[in-house]
Design a protein around this motif. Structure first.
Motif, PDB file in Angstrom:
ATOM      1  N   ARG A   1       3.119  -2.043  -3.455  1.00  0.00           N
ATOM      2  CA  ARG A   1       2.221  -2.096  -4.613  1.00  0.00           C
ATOM      3  C   ARG A   1       0.899  -1.401  -4.284  1.00  0.00           C
ATOM      4  N   LYS A   2       0.363  -1.685  -3.112  1.00  0.00           N
ATOM      5  CA  LYS A   2      -0.892  -1.055  -2.696  1.00  0.00           C
ATOM      6  C   LYS A   2      -0.714   0.450  -2.534  1.00  0.00           C
ATOM      7  N   TRP A   3       0.429   0.858  -2.003  1.00  0.00           N
ATOM      8  CA  TRP A   3       0.698   2.287  -1.832  1.00  0.00           C
ATOM      9  C   TRP A   3       0.712   2.972  -3.189  1.00  0.00           C
ATOM     10  N   CYS A   4       1.350   2.345  -4.163  1.00  0.00           N
ATOM     11  CA  CYS A   4       1.414   2.933  -5.506  1.00  0.00           C
ATOM     12  C   CYS A   4       0.024   3.057  -6.121  1.00  0.00           C
ATOM     13  N   VAL A   5      -0.813   2.056  -5.903  1.00  0.00           N
ATOM     14  CA  VAL A   5      -2.188   2.130  -6.404  1.00  0.00           C
ATOM     15  C   VAL A   5      -2.919   3.296  -5.751  1.00  0.00           C
ATOM     16  N   GLY A   6      -2.795   3.385  -4.432  1.00  0.00           N
ATOM     17  CA  GLY A   6      -3.492   4.431  -3.692  1.00  0.00           C
ATOM     18  C   GLY A   6      -3.013   5.825  -4.005  1.00  0.00           C
TER      19      GLY A   6
ATOM     20  N   ASN B   1       4.365  -6.205  -1.113  1.00  0.00           N
ATOM     21  CA  ASN B   1       2.931  -6.112  -1.398  1.00  0.00           C
ATOM     22  C   ASN B   1       2.375  -4.762  -0.967  1.00  0.00           C
ATOM     23  N   GLY B   2       2.867  -4.272   0.179  1.00  0.00           N
ATOM     24  CA  GLY B   2       2.417  -2.976   0.677  1.00  0.00           C
ATOM     25  C   GLY B   2       2.810  -1.838  -0.236  1.00  0.00           C
TER      26      GLY B   2
END
Length: 307
Positions: free
Chosen positions: A287-292, A284-285
């Motif tokens: 995925r968030k890193w890729c978004v950011g 999950n982290g």
């Protein structure tokens, strides 16, 4: 970036919804984590090493904590491949979205071939991971992974018997990890995974004895991460097949680092002892890193480091 990033990767032709995989020996047979981790949210999980016959493993104590990780000498305790197929695999097949990678171990090449033969006839397995790297047994394991000739023979023969993609788990206890990765590739491996644990020793200064009954054990955890990242980079430069990296991953940024070094996917092991949901949390982290960081497809991180 408003677009949801594509977190899928492919390892040896096996499609994974995430590059984050639960490592062998730290995730049981998968069913033990069913109510804790959403198996359909992680890339895959690797079973405990499966042997021809059940193995009791090494005497205790066989796990100790270190300043930045742990030392273990479990000795590949497992229920045996036939019991796994009969008792665990049927349940795994009912878990929608679970991707099962079976870890194969043997003291001899023939042992490994027999495990492969049993698994070949079972449904619900996506890939094999051939253990050529465990440091806590007197035969097999690291004995194969530190001798190029033995490794070539092992991989050649097991690949010839396999009906599924074969990933070879390499030992870091070698002079050149790139050379050993190339040997595995030349022998027919579809992917390599690295690194397994480093041979280590911890002494109780009061008793003057080893803190592990087996005397030596395998060091894992954050302490080994920079070395593991370097070895993944070396292996990725030496081969064209996918490299799956592991060693001390505890957060999303660690996984990203391994991918930038050349890994197609990563495995999370020791972190699961501290947090049983570590694999899912790291997925999950990421995925968030890729978004950011405006990364549209996580596979684009592989080899992205400028070195």
């Amino acid at each position: 970036m408003s677009k949801v990033p594509d977190m899928s990767v492919a390892v040896a032709g096996v499609e994974l919804r995430s590059p984050v995989i639960a490592a062998s020996g730290t995730f049981g047979y998968g069913v033990e984590f069913e109510e804790i981790v959403s198996l359909d949210k992680i890339g895959a999980f690797v079973t405990k090493g499966l042997s021809r016959e059940p193995m009791a493993g090494n005497p205790t104590p066989r796990i100790i904590e270190t300043a930045a990780g742990m030392i273990n000498a479990i000795g590949l305790q497992n229920m045996g491949v036939r019991a796994f197929v009969e008792e665990k695999l049927p349940k795994l097949r009912t878990i929608k979205g679970a991707v099962v990678i079976a870890n194969v171990f043997g003291y001899t090449v023939e042992d490994c071939l027999e495990v492969i033969r049993v698994l070949n006839d079972a449904e619900g397995i996506a890939m094999y991971e051939l253990n050529a790297s465990c440091p806590n047994t007197s035969h097999g394991g690291m004995v194969f992974g530190t001798d190029s000739g033995l490794l070539y023979e092992l991989v050649t023969r097991t690949k010839g018997a396999s009906r599924r993609p074969l990933m070879v788990k390499l030992s870091p206890n070698v002079t050149s990890i790139g050379q050993m990765a190339k040997v595995a590739e030349d022998a027919g491996a579809d992917a390599v995974s690295l690194v397994n644990t480093f041979v280590s020793l911890a002494i109780d200064v009061e008793t003057r004895r080893s803190r592990i009954a087996n005397v030596t054990g395998g060091l894992s955890g954050p302490a080994i991460k920079p070395i593991a990242v370097r070895m993944v980079h070396d292996a990725a430069k030496a081969v064209r097949i996918p490299v799956v990296g592991m060693g001390g991953i505890v957060r999303a940024e660690d996984a990203v680092e391994f991918m930038m070094a050349g890994a197609t996917a990563v495995q999370v092991g020791t972190a699961s002892y501290a947090d049983p949901r570590a694999v899912e949390n790291i997925a999950n982290g990421m995925r968030k890193w890729c978004v950011g960081h405006q990364v549209e497809h996580v596979a684009g991180l592989t080899g992205a480091a400028v070195l």
